[in-house]
Design a protein around this motif. Structure first.
Motif, PDB file in Angstrom:
ATOM      1  N   MET A   1     -25.492  10.703 -54.108  1.00 33.81           N
ATOM      2  CA  MET A   1     -24.527  11.677 -54.571  1.00 33.81           C
ATOM      3  C   MET A   1     -25.074  13.102 -54.529  1.00 33.81           C
ATOM      4  N   GLU A   2     -26.376  13.264 -54.775  1.00 29.43           N
ATOM      5  CA  GLU A   2     -26.969  14.591 -54.779  1.00 29.43           C
ATOM      6  C   GLU A   2     -26.882  15.240 -53.406  1.00 29.43           C
ATOM      7  N   ALA A   3     -27.041  14.449 -52.344  1.00 34.26           N
ATOM      8  CA  ALA A   3     -26.972  14.989 -50.990  1.00 34.26           C
ATOM      9  C   ALA A   3     -25.601  15.608 -50.722  1.00 34.26           C
ATOM     10  N   ALA A   4     -24.539  14.999 -51.228  1.00 31.37           N
ATOM     11  CA  ALA A   4     -23.195  15.527 -51.022  1.00 31.37           C
ATOM     12  C   ALA A   4     -23.038  16.894 -51.672  1.00 31.37           C
ATOM     13  N   SER A   5     -23.693  17.115 -52.807  1.00 30.44           N
ATOM     14  CA  SER A   5     -23.588  18.405 -53.477  1.00 30.44           C
ATOM     15  C   SER A   5     -24.360  19.489 -52.720  1.00 30.44           C
ATOM     16  N   ASN A   6     -25.310  19.100 -51.861  1.00 28.80           N
ATOM     17  CA  ASN A   6     -26.051  20.054 -51.045  1.00 28.80           C
ATOM     18  C   ASN A   6     -25.351  20.339 -49.725  1.00 28.80           C
ATOM     19  N   GLY A   7     -24.175  19.782 -49.487  1.00 23.71           N
ATOM     20  CA  GLY A   7     -23.457  19.997 -48.249  1.00 23.71           C
ATOM     21  C   GLY A   7     -23.856  19.035 -47.149  1.00 23.71           C
ATOM     22  N   ILE A   8     -24.613  17.997 -47.466  1.00 24.32           N
ATOM     23  CA  ILE A   8     -25.041  17.008 -46.470  1.00 24.32           C
ATOM     24  C   ILE A   8     -24.239  15.733 -46.689  1.00 24.32           C
ATOM     25  N   GLN A   9     -23.330  15.459 -45.753  1.00 29.36           N
ATOM     26  CA  GLN A   9     -22.520  14.254 -45.840  1.00 29.36           C
ATOM     27  C   GLN A   9     -22.705  13.355 -44.641  1.00 29.36           C
ATOM     28  N   GLU A  10     -23.215  13.911 -43.530  1.00 23.54           N
ATOM     29  CA  GLU A  10     -23.493  13.119 -42.338  1.00 23.54           C
ATOM     30  C   GLU A  10     -24.744  13.675 -41.673  1.00 23.54           C
ATOM     31  N   PRO A  11     -25.373  12.909 -40.780  1.00 24.30           N
ATOM     32  CA  PRO A  11     -26.672  13.318 -40.225  1.00 24.30           C
ATOM     33  C   PRO A  11     -26.705  14.704 -39.594  1.00 24.30           C
ATOM     34  N   PHE A  12     -25.673  15.093 -38.857  1.00 30.05           N
ATOM     35  CA  PHE A  12     -25.691  16.393 -38.206  1.00 30.05           C
ATOM     36  C   PHE A  12     -25.636  17.552 -39.202  1.00 30.05           C
ATOM     37  N   ASP A  13     -25.221  17.287 -40.442  1.00 22.66           N
ATOM     38  CA  ASP A  13     -25.237  18.345 -41.459  1.00 22.66           C
ATOM     39  C   ASP A  13     -26.659  18.811 -41.727  1.00 22.66           C
ATOM     40  N   LEU A  14     -27.607  17.906 -41.680  1.00 22.58           N
ATOM     41  CA  LEU A  14     -29.007  18.281 -41.894  1.00 22.58           C
ATOM     42  C   LEU A  14     -29.497  19.174 -40.762  1.00 22.58           C
ATOM     43  N   ILE A  15     -29.088  18.878 -39.537  1.00 23.56           N
ATOM     44  CA  ILE A  15     -29.447  19.715 -38.394  1.00 23.56           C
ATOM     45  C   ILE A  15     -28.782  21.089 -38.543  1.00 23.56           C
ATOM     46  N   ARG A  16     -27.520  21.103 -38.936  1.00 25.90           N
ATOM     47  CA  ARG A  16     -26.796  22.370 -39.117  1.00 25.90           C
ATOM     48  C   ARG A  16     -27.502  23.267 -40.132  1.00 25.90           C
ATOM     49  N   LEU A  17     -27.996  22.683 -41.212  1.00 31.44           N
ATOM     50  CA  LEU A  17     -28.685  23.460 -42.241  1.00 31.44           C
ATOM     51  C   LEU A  17     -30.053  23.964 -41.771  1.00 31.44           C
ATOM     52  N   SER A  18     -30.539  23.434 -40.646  1.00 30.98           N
ATOM     53  CA  SER A  18     -31.835  23.853 -40.107  1.00 30.98           C
ATOM     54  C   SER A  18     -31.711  24.936 -39.031  1.00 30.98           C
ATOM     55  N   LEU A  19     -30.493  25.377 -38.722  1.00 32.56           N
ATOM     56  CA  LEU A  19     -30.314  26.444 -37.737  1.00 32.56           C
ATOM     57  C   LEU A  19     -31.065  27.694 -38.182  1.00 32.56           C
ATOM     58  N   SER A  20     -31.725  28.342 -37.240  1.00 29.41           N
ATOM     59  CA  SER A  20     -32.544  29.541 -37.473  1.00 29.41           C
ATOM     60  C   SER A  20     -33.792  29.255 -38.304  1.00 29.41           C
ATOM     61  N   GLU A  21     -34.102  27.992 -38.506  1.00 28.37           N
ATOM     62  CA  GLU A  21     -35.313  27.585 -39.233  1.00 28.37           C
ATOM     63  C   GLU A  21     -36.306  26.980 -38.247  1.00 28.37           C
ATOM     64  N   ARG A  22     -37.578  26.961 -38.634  1.00 30.90           N
ATOM     65  CA  ARG A  22     -38.616  26.310 -37.831  1.00 30.90           C
ATOM     66  C   ARG A  22     -38.493  24.804 -38.048  1.00 30.90           C
ATOM     67  N   VAL A  23     -38.433  24.048 -36.935  1.00 30.39           N
ATOM     68  CA  VAL A  23     -38.278  22.593 -37.002  1.00 30.39           C
ATOM     69  C   VAL A  23     -39.398  21.902 -36.231  1.00 30.39           C
ATOM     70  N   PHE A  24     -39.623  20.650 -36.579  1.00 34.58           N
ATOM     71  CA  PHE A  24     -40.539  19.755 -35.881  1.00 34.58           C
ATOM     72  C   PHE A  24     -39.677  18.732 -35.156  1.00 34.58           C
ATOM     73  N   VAL A  25     -39.939  18.527 -33.868  1.00 33.37           N
ATOM     74  CA  VAL A  25     -39.165  17.579 -33.063  1.00 33.37           C
ATOM     75  C   VAL A  25     -40.135  16.601 -32.417  1.00 33.37           C
TER      76      VAL A  25
END
Length: 96
Positions: A1-25
């Protein structure tokens, strides 16, 4: 439930929140990238800038018993990189 309050409801939401951020791939073929994420699509194609690629090269030692290998690490830097999505295994925010 906490993830939903952070705007993360599906996997691509986590990627969306990482835009303009440094990522590890992590990629197939023992390759890893760190860079700034600029864009992505539904196939997980990525556009990264200020990229450092790390390649792990495993070599069999000549004359050594089976299973004895050496691991060499090669690194290179690139200003901009397009990453094809079918090679992507994992994407997360960089720890550095």
């Amino acid at each position: 439930m906490e993830a939903a309050s952070n705007g993360i409801q599906e996997p691509f939401d986590l990627i969306r929140l990482s835009l303009s951020e440094r990522v590890f791939v992590k990629l197939r073929g023992d390759r890893e990238l760190t860079g700034v994420l600029h864009a992505y699509d539904g196939h997980m194609n990525l556009i990264l800038s200020d990229v450092e690629e790390t390649i792990m090269i495993v070599d069999q030692v000549d004359g050594a018993p089976e299973g004895h290998t050496t691991v060499n690490i090669a690194k290179r830097k690139m200003d901009m990189l397009f990453v094809r999505g079918d090679g992507v295994i994992l994407v997360r925010r960089s720890l550095t």
